[in-house]
Enzyme design. Structure first.
Site, PDB file in Angstrom:
ATOM      1  N   GLY A   3       0.834  -1.201   0.000  1.00 35.22           N
ATOM      2  CA  GLY A   3       0.000   0.000   0.000  1.00 35.22           C
ATOM      3  C   GLY A   3       0.864   1.244   0.000  1.00 35.22           C
ATOM      4  CB  CYS A   4       0.166   4.682   1.137  1.00 34.21           C
ATOM      5  SG  CYS A   4       1.000   6.257   1.339  1.00 34.21           S
ATOM      6  CG  PHE A   5       5.859   4.931  -0.843  1.00 31.62           C
ATOM      7  CD1 PHE A   5       5.326   6.166  -0.517  1.00 31.62           C
ATOM      8  CD2 PHE A   5       6.440   4.788  -2.096  1.00 31.62           C
ATOM      9  CE1 PHE A   5       5.366   7.239  -1.399  1.00 31.62           C
ATOM     10  CE2 PHE A   5       6.491   5.852  -2.995  1.00 31.62           C
ATOM     11  CZ  PHE A   5       5.950   7.074  -2.642  1.00 31.62           C
TER      12      PHE A   5
END
Length: 155
Positions: free
Chosen positions: A9-11
């Site tokens: 997902g979002c880093f």
């Protein structure tokens, strides 16, 4: 030191949680697994938002790091984490060799017991890891209280 590259997902959130894990000596967010060279946040077709973890193998292991990845994101949602939707937010482990691929396969099997739905984490051969722009590096350290959908789940 060794490196491991994966996506969950979002880093931003993944990096923030991994930075304090025992044996982790550095983290870097970036893009990999996509169609273009020199991807940017605005143009990274097919790339996942990924994280490169540099670790000391005398203090931690690939198995421990991958188990933690499965603890902090939902590996059962295809191309989605929280409010983030699209292939950029896929669950993936980018392996460099057959040994890492085998470790990743074992981690999926080992962690399935914690999830009711099937794990859909993709295993992809690592090609090039492209570092993200500077403003994405250590984002939640620079932006306290910034957006994340990642958290540690009880085991």
């Amino acid at each position: 030191m060794k490196e491991l590259v994966f996506a969950g997902g979002c880093f931003w959130g993944v990096e923030e949680l991994f930075r304090t894990q025992p044996g982790v000596v550095d983290t870097e967010v970036g893009y990999t697994g996509g169609e273009n060279s020199n991807p940017t946040y605005e143009h990274h077709p097919g790339h996942a938002e990924a994280i490169k973890v540099t670790y000391d193998p005398s203090q931690t292991s690939v198995a421990r790091l991958l188990d933690y990845l499965f603890q902090i994101h939902d590996p059962t949602t295809m191309n989605r984490q929280g409010n983030d939707v699209g292939s950029s937010y896929r669950s993936a482990i980018f392996y460099k060799n057959e040994e890492e691929k085998t470790e990743a396969e074992s981690a999926i099997v080992r962690n399935q017991v914690y999830w009711e739905a099937p794990i859909v984490t993709q295993l992809e051969l690592l090609t090039t890891f492209w570092p993200a722009e500077d403003y994405h590096q250590d984002y939640l350290q620079k932006n306290i209280g910034g957006y994340t959908c990642h958290f540690e789940r009880a085991r």
